[in-house]
Design a protein around this motif. Structure first.
Motif, mmCIF file in Angstrom:
data_model
loop_
_atom_site.group_PDB
_atom_site.id
_atom_site.type_symbol
_atom_site.label_atom_id
_atom_site.label_comp_id
_atom_site.label_asym_id
_atom_site.label_seq_id
_atom_site.Cartn_x
_atom_site.Cartn_y
_atom_site.Cartn_z
ATOM 1 N N GLN A 1 0.801 -1.225 0.000
ATOM 2 C CA GLN A 1 0.000 0.000 0.000
ATOM 3 C C GLN A 1 0.836 1.278 0.000
ATOM 4 N N THR B 1 -10.608 6.071 4.595
ATOM 5 C CA THR B 1 -10.553 4.622 4.378
ATOM 6 C C THR B 1 -11.815 3.933 4.885
ATOM 7 N N MET C 1 -14.416 4.428 2.217
ATOM 8 C CA MET C 1 -14.132 3.555 1.077
ATOM 9 C C MET C 1 -14.501 2.096 1.393
ATOM 10 N N LYS C 2 -14.255 1.693 2.600
ATOM 11 C CA LYS C 2 -14.585 0.316 3.018
ATOM 12 C C LYS C 2 -16.102 0.115 3.048
ATOM 13 N N ASN D 1 -17.634 0.011 -0.387
ATOM 14 C CA ASN D 1 -16.999 -0.998 -1.254
ATOM 15 C C ASN D 1 -16.274 -0.375 -2.441
ATOM 16 N N GLU E 1 -12.947 0.375 -2.234
ATOM 17 C CA GLU E 1 -11.558 0.315 -1.780
ATOM 18 C C GLU E 1 -10.604 0.385 -2.965
ATOM 19 N N HIS E 2 -9.609 1.204 -2.819
ATOM 20 C CA HIS E 2 -8.571 1.360 -3.833
ATOM 21 C C HIS E 2 -7.353 2.012 -3.190
#
Length: 159
Positions: free
Chosen positions: A84, A119, A122-123, A126, A128-129
């Protein structure tokens, strides 16, 4: 008095240069998810030049280098063990550590805390990147400068 004023102006100029470089790194990280590797050495060079010009004592220089090295080591291990973080993230963290001395730890911690809502969102959605980390680290750097200024501490010793 004029020597103190000149030193203060030079310190503010150096802080502005570092901020410009961090903002440039932020822009490139947002746009491309990459940061030119030359940014961190230039930030460190600006700080080293200021230390040299002000005749800073060896303890101050060594403590800044130690903070930068510790932060770099921590982030390098995280980057090595995962996928990451990039090399530029590790180098920017080292530059922040060197330029802010032990306050660099606080700047990085603030930057990492600022990533949590992003984050989490984003989680939850769905989506996530990989996301740019430098904007959060730059924000942490700016917040520390503001806190030190509001507390009435002279930020000129940072440079």
């Amino acid at each position: 008095k004029s020597k103190t004023e000149a030193t203060g102006r030079r310190c503010i100029f150096m802080i502005l240069l570092i901020l410009i470089l961090l903002l440039y790194a932020t822009y490139t990280d947002i746009k491309t998810l990459e940061v030119p590797l030359w940014v961190s050495p230039v930030i460190i060079s600006i700080r080293f030049l200021q230390d040299f010009m002000s005749g800073e004592n060896n303890f101050r220089i060594m403590s800044g280098l130690l903070c930068g090295a510790i932060l770099f080591g921590i982030f390098f291990m995280v980057a090595y063990l995962g996928d990451q973080l990039g090399g530029a993230d590790c180098l920017i963290v080292a530059a922040i550590g060197y330029s802010l001395d032990f306050y660099g730890f606080y700047a990085v911690i603030i930057g990492l805390i600022l990533t949590l809502p992003y984050t989490a969102y984003m989680k939850i959605t769905n989506k996530e990147h990989v996301y740019p980390l430098i904007p959060f680290l730059t924000t942490g750097y700016i917040i520390i400068l503001i806190i030190l200024t509001v507390q009435g501490q002279s930020i000129s010793w940072l440079l």
